[in-house]
Design an enzyme around this catalytic site. Structure first.
Site, PDB file in Angstrom:
ATOM      1  N   TRP A   1       0.768  -1.262   0.055  1.00  0.00           N
ATOM      2  CA  TRP A   1       0.091  -0.019  -0.065  1.00  0.00           C
ATOM      3  C   TRP A   1       0.937   1.180   0.167  1.00  0.00           C
ATOM      4  O   TRP A   1       0.512   2.301  -0.690  1.00  0.00           O
ATOM      5  CB  TRP A   1      -0.755   0.044   1.135  1.00  0.00           C
ATOM      6  N   HIS A   2       2.043   1.286   0.714  1.00  0.00           N
ATOM      7  CA  HIS A   2       2.860   2.308   0.583  1.00  0.00           C
ATOM      8  C   HIS A   2       3.773   2.520  -0.566  1.00  0.00           C
ATOM      9  O   HIS A   2       4.001   3.666  -0.732  1.00  0.00           O
ATOM     10  CB  HIS A   2       3.955   2.134   1.863  1.00  0.00           C
ATOM     11  N   GLY A   3       3.639   1.545  -1.391  1.00  0.00           N
ATOM     12  CA  GLY A   3       4.586   1.649  -2.614  1.00  0.00           C
ATOM     13  C   GLY A   3       4.963   0.429  -3.151  1.00  0.00           C
ATOM     14  O   GLY A   3       5.178  -0.304  -2.621  1.00  0.00           O
TER      15      GLY A   3
ATOM     16  N   PHE B   1       3.804   7.894  -2.478  1.00  0.00           N
ATOM     17  CA  PHE B   1       3.061   6.840  -2.525  1.00  0.00           C
ATOM     18  C   PHE B   1       1.866   6.864  -3.416  1.00  0.00           C
ATOM     19  O   PHE B   1       1.276   7.986  -3.727  1.00  0.00           O
ATOM     20  CB  PHE B   1       2.642   6.513  -1.096  1.00  0.00           C
TER      21      PHE B   1
END
Length: 228
Positions: free
Chosen positions: A67-69, A228
């Protein structure tokens, strides 16, 4: 506006589980509702609930990393936190037995301090991967943790000397937060204090000034979540 409390002194957490109850609470709640819960309630695979729970926790943290990247460093960060929690649950009896064996349970304050310090170190180790530009950078940092150290005195002098105004602002911020925590524990006194208009409006102006000085004047730094 009634907002969810999104952070609750996460660096005072006594375990990784406790850390994620305090850190980014809105994200943790979303991941629990839409990733962890559906995984543990599925009926397609006949697996013991405890095993499914551990697998669900691990997968949830991997998803949190993605989700962060879309980068392997974030995946590794998620894997680390998933491994922390799963290992902690699997070895809970052994850990409790070891703590009793060394007699740490006789000193609750010291025991709590050790747990907080251990949790903080584990979280900081995972941050290496969160902030590394690549897997190669992360590997280099983790394999060179014990090199290049100076004496504590020289290290502090070097860091403070580079940016003394920001260091003093940080100390002031810590003092404000600690004072606020103390006052929140004494709500009647806090309410009486804020009833004084000159104190209340002084805090408003101080807050607005801080936003302008620390925000507007530092526009060259990109907002972290733009990445992100």
């Amino acid at each position: 506006f009634s907002l969810v409390r999104n952070f609750d002194r996460p660096y005072m957490a006594t375990s990784i589980q406790d850390f994620w109850k305090r850190w980014h609470i809105s994200l943790t709640s979303w991941l629990t509702d839409y990733v962890y819960t559906p995984l543990t309630r599925q009926r397609r695979f006949k697996i013991k609930f405890y095993t499914m729970m551990l697998a669900g926790l691990f997968v949830t943290f991997v998803v949190s990393g993605i989700w962060h990247g879309a980068q392997w460093t974030f995946v590794i960060w998620g894997v680390l936190h998933g491994t922390y929690i799963v290992t902690s649950l699997l070895l809970q009896k052994q850990r409790n037995g070891f703590v009793r064996w060394i007699g740490l349970t006789k000193y609750p304050t010291l025991h709590r301090a050790v747990k907080i310090a251990t949790t903080f170190l584990l979280v900081c180790f995972a941050y290496i991967w969160f902030r590394a530009n690549s897997v190669a950078d992360g590997l280099y940092i983790t394999t060179h943790l014990y090199t290049g150290w100076t004496s504590p005195k020289d290290g502090i002098k070097e860091q403070v000397g580079r940016d003394q105004p920001n260091f003093l602002l940080a100390l002031l911020g810590i003092a404000v937060v600690v004072t606020a925590e103390i006052l929140l524990g004494q709500k009647d006194k806090l309410r009486a204090l804020l009833d004084r208009a000159w104190i209340r409006w002084g805090l408003y102006y101080a807050g607005a000034t801080s936003i302008m000085v620390l925000g507007v004047l530092h526009t060259q730094q990109q907002f972290l979540y733009f990445r992100f």
